[in-house]
Motif scaffolding. Structure first.
Motif, short mmCIF file in Angstrom:
data_model
loop_
_atom_site.label_atom_id
_atom_site.label_comp_id
_atom_site.label_asym_id
_atom_site.label_seq_id
_atom_site.Cartn_x
_atom_site.Cartn_y
_atom_site.Cartn_z
N TYR A 124 37.48 41.73 37.76
CA TYR A 124 36.58 40.38 37.52
C TYR A 124 37.51 39.29 37.22
O TYR A 124 36.98 38.18 37.47
N ILE A 125 38.74 39.44 37.35
CA ILE A 125 39.82 38.18 37.18
C ILE A 125 40.22 38.19 38.47
O ILE A 125 40.63 39.06 39.07
N GLN A 126 40.04 36.75 39.08
CA GLN A 126 40.08 36.91 40.47
C GLN A 126 41.54 37.14 41.22
O GLN A 126 41.65 37.94 42.00
N ASP A 127 42.57 36.74 40.28
CA ASP A 127 43.98 37.12 40.74
C ASP A 127 44.18 38.38 40.47
O ASP A 127 45.24 38.95 41.40
N LYS A 128 43.52 39.03 40.04
CA LYS A 128 43.81 40.59 39.95
C LYS A 128 42.96 41.35 40.70
O LYS A 128 42.96 42.77 41.06
N ASN A 129 41.84 40.75 41.38
CA ASN A 129 40.86 41.67 42.36
C ASN A 129 41.37 41.57 43.70
O ASN A 129 41.54 40.45 44.34
N HIS A 130 41.71 42.48 44.24
CA HIS A 130 42.28 42.70 45.91
C HIS A 130 41.18 43.38 46.63
O HIS A 130 41.41 43.55 47.66
#
Length: 737
Positions: free
Chosen positions: A198-204
């Motif tokens: 749900y955290i954009q920078d951790k969502n790939h």
């Protein structure tokens, strides 16, 4: 000396960069790219002369979440440059205001082949519906734009544009991984395997970044190899170095339904499009170009410091295509004022617009028909008032060649062309939609008969090219036309220019025949009217006696604004204007509607009292014949006129034509009649009884091999402006040769 010169060049270039006093910030999309970028920064500091060590104040590596994050960072001045797929380059320029500074050039130039790869013996292109698919990226050249354009052209994908294209694609494939497609299309991400968060920078997950294992062409191939998908859409660069076992296990799906080995991508592909390019902000272009020039001189394929660092190699960093594609041979800097349509190619940009890359627009539902004269415009406007399907818009041009330009520039959608101009359209990557069918048997043609391929086409009644003279000119025959006054329907016309060459300028026995037909005709005839030509072959032309709001003089124009244009015009020219002046000794035209045209010139007062008995045909054996004997006394067979369009609009244009044909029956407006507008053969030949679908056929089949081969040989030597115009689309043009 060369090394010293290179050092001086780099020194001067880097010193000129020094004035910026800024870091050069490269945008990266993965940890591996970040490592390669950091190494580039380090070696640059090590190899630049001490005087310039602060010139770049180091390369700074800016980590972004995905390609659109990169584009945004560059836009808001948080990064300076990145290399992107051509589809993203278009969005970066058109939607975000960025500029292209350089293109990556590969072994085959800047172009890539879009290929569909599957496990050997499991699939063919006609059975894609319901399969599982992996694509290198959403709106990318090889994974989205070209494959979807291909499926739309074949009507495999039916898109009415009332809903997003992604929704149609989701209904076509059973499941997919299309990185970058967005959260609105979960079924198109269902096969992806990137980390979810749900955290954009951790969502790939389903992102165009290094964190999504199925992103990019190598990722799409990996998706197939992992057994997750049945077919992968990617560029040929990803399979150029396929291992022996991969070549045994996988194959390419060809457009004709066959399959081919992985090495056959040049012959078995879904199309070609531009490769990657480098973008930056508009005000940063000069600095970016200097930076790229320096790093290429140092670390490119022939770089003097490539032993320390290779710009186009990613293996040392345990990755592929990091920062730039590994297959890149060199950068090609883009001209300062180059339009995006010329950087990426006219056809590619038109394809992107057709796929809605700038959002949906009213133009998507319109059919824009190209008209070459005031008379055609009047007829087209009446057509627009009478048709009850797609709205019709009439676009003004000044010649058939100009219409080809407008269609390529996405400023018009369709036009009917004679056989020679249809050949040009093929060279210019436009596609045939329908062919005109002449003769009684065409009137009652049923749908199933129409769609028969070659058998039905070859059965069409032919049109003959004929040479016509006045009966009282007893001394004229086909072999003594040199230095006479000639009337031709127009320059490049099939009968009055191309076929005619075989018996005139191309048949001179002294062996010095000029293979450039345009100049050869000027030497051959004394003077004449060949609308669209030049020099002495415009001297007999008269233009429009009363200009109808035309742009300047219409004299010798390649359209009906020149009264001696076309089949009716060449006949006018033979009789001369009503005052009896401005006439020719011989007219080259087509036999269709010849008797009706003679009658029309009599009844309209142009050549009062004229009749078919006043004229004769010139035969190839030197004799003459009655005007009705065209079957035995002619210059050859003229292929049918062809309606052409861009590939992605074939279905729309054909559907429009079918409805227009149905609706024009019994109406006051008749699609295949022109005399009400004071001319003949407006928009379509008046002899047309029906339009036959031809999108399943190539131009050589439609035009016939003899005519096609004649055109090939002639235009290898004779220049034509439209062919030069189309050479701008380098991907397409190189395919022809």
């Amino acid at each position: 000396m060369k090394a010293a010169a290179a050092t001086v060049f780099i020194l001067l270039t880097t010193l000129s960069l020094r004035s910026t006093g800024k870091k050069f910030r490269w945008c990266t999309l993965s940890d591996l790219e970040q490592r390669k970028c950091s190494e580039l920064s380090k070696v640059l500091l090590a190899v630049l002369p001490p005087a310039t060590v602060n010139a770049f104040a180091r390369v700074s590596c800016i980590r972004a979440h995905n390609t659109y994050d990169c584009i945004d960072k560059i836009r808001v001045n948080k990064a300076d440059a990145v290399s992107l797929d051509a589809g993203d380059v278009y969005s970066a320029v058109k939607l975000y205001g960025l500029s292209v500074v350089a293109k990556e050039i590969y072994m085959e130039g800047n172009c890539v082949f879009a290929v569909a790869v599957a496990r050997r013996g499991t699939l063919d292109i006609q059975r894609l519906k319901g399969s599982r698919s992996c694509h290198n990226g959403a709106r990318w050249t090889s994974g989205w734009n070209i494959p979807l354009g291909f499926l739309l052209v074949r009507n495999d994908l039916v898109w009415d544009e009332d809903q997003p294209l992604s929704h149609i694609v989701g209904g076509y494939f059973n499941a997919s991984c299309i990185p970058g497609i967005g959260v609105a299309s979960p079924q198109l991400c269902s096969l992806c395997q990137g980390q979810k968060s749900y955290i954009q920078d951790k969502n790939h997950f389903c992102e165009t970044s290094g964190g999504e294992p199925f992103s990019g062409s190598d990722g799409a191939f990996r998706c197939l190899k992992n057994g997750v998908a049945d077919v992968a859409f990617l560029d040929h660069l990803a399979i150029m170095n396929a291992t022996e076992s991969e070549q045994e296990e996988y194959e390419l799906l060809c457009p004709d339904g066959s399959t081919a080995p992985m090495t056959a991508y040049a012959a078995c592909n879904l199309g070609r499009g531009p490769g990657r390019a480098i973008v930056t902000r508009h005000n940063f272009k000069k600095i970016a170009k200097k930076f790229l020039t320096v790093i290429q001189h140092l670390f490119g394929k022939k770089g003097r410091e490539k032993a320390r660092f290779e710009l186009f190699a990613s293996a040392p960093f345990r990755g592929k295509n990091l920062l730039f594609h590994d297959a890149t041979h060199h950068f090609q800097l883009v001209d300062e004022e180059a339009e995006i349509s010329h950087v990426l190619g006219l056809d590619y940009v038109a394809l992107l617009q057709g796929l809605g890359h700038e959002g949906s627009s009213l133009a998507n539902s319109l059919v824009r028909w190209c008209c070459i004269s005031n008379a055609e415009l009047r007829k087209c406007e009446e057509w627009a008032l009478n048709v009850r399907s797609h709205p019709l818009v009439c676009v003004q041009a000044n010649s058939m060649a100009n219409c080809i330009e407008l269609i390529k520039n996405n400023e018009a959608d369709a036009v009917t062309l004679d056989a020679t101009h249809a050949y040009f359209a093929g060279r210019c990557a436009l596609v045939p939609v329908a062919a005109e069918c002449y003769g009684e048997e065409c009137t009652s043609a049923q749908e199933e008969e129409e769609t028969e391929k070659l058998a039905h086409l070859t059965a069409l009644p032919p049109i003959y090219a004929v040479a016509l003279v006045k009966k009282n000119a007893k001394h004229v025959n086909i072999y003594n036309l040199v230095k006479r006054r000639s009337c031709h329907s127009h320059v490049y016309s099939p009968g009055g220019w191309l076929l005619l060459a075989q018996y005139t300028v191309g048949a001179q026995e002294n062996g010095t025949a000029n293979c450039n037909l345009s100049s050869a005709y000027e030497d051959y005839f004394w003077k004449g009217c060949m609308p669209g030509g030049g020099g002495n072959l415009c001297k007999v032309c008269i233009g429009q006696k009363e200009a109808e709001g035309g742009r300047g003089s219409s004299r010798c124009a390649a359209n009906h604004n020149e009264l001696y244009y076309g089949n009716l015009g060449a006949l006018r020219c033979l009789f001369g204007d009503p005052s009896g002046r401005s006439f020719g000794d011989v007219a080259f035209l087509e036999h269709h509607n010849l008797l009706q045209n003679i009658q029309y010139l009599d009844s309209s007062g142009w050549a009062k009292g004229c009749s078919p008995s006043d004229l004769e045909l010139l035969c190839l054996d030197g004799s003459r014949a009655n005007v009705t004997e065209w079957k035995v006394c002619n210059l050859g067979l003229v292929p049918p006129n062809v309606v052409v369009t861009r590939p992605v609009t074939v279905a729309k244009v054909y559907d429009f034509l079918v409805k227009s044909q149905e609706q024009s029956v019994g109406l006051t407006f008749q699609l295949f009649q022109s005399k009400a507008y004071g001319e003949s053969d407006l928009l379509f030949k008046d002899a047309t009884r029906h339009l036959i679908p031809t999108s399943h056929l190539d131009y050589e089949t439609i035009l016939g091999e003899p005519f096609f081969q004649l055109a090939e040989s002639v235009f290898n030597c004779t220049p034509a402006g439209i062919l030069d115009f189309c050479k701008q689309d380098t991907c397409i043009y190189s395919e022809h040769h």
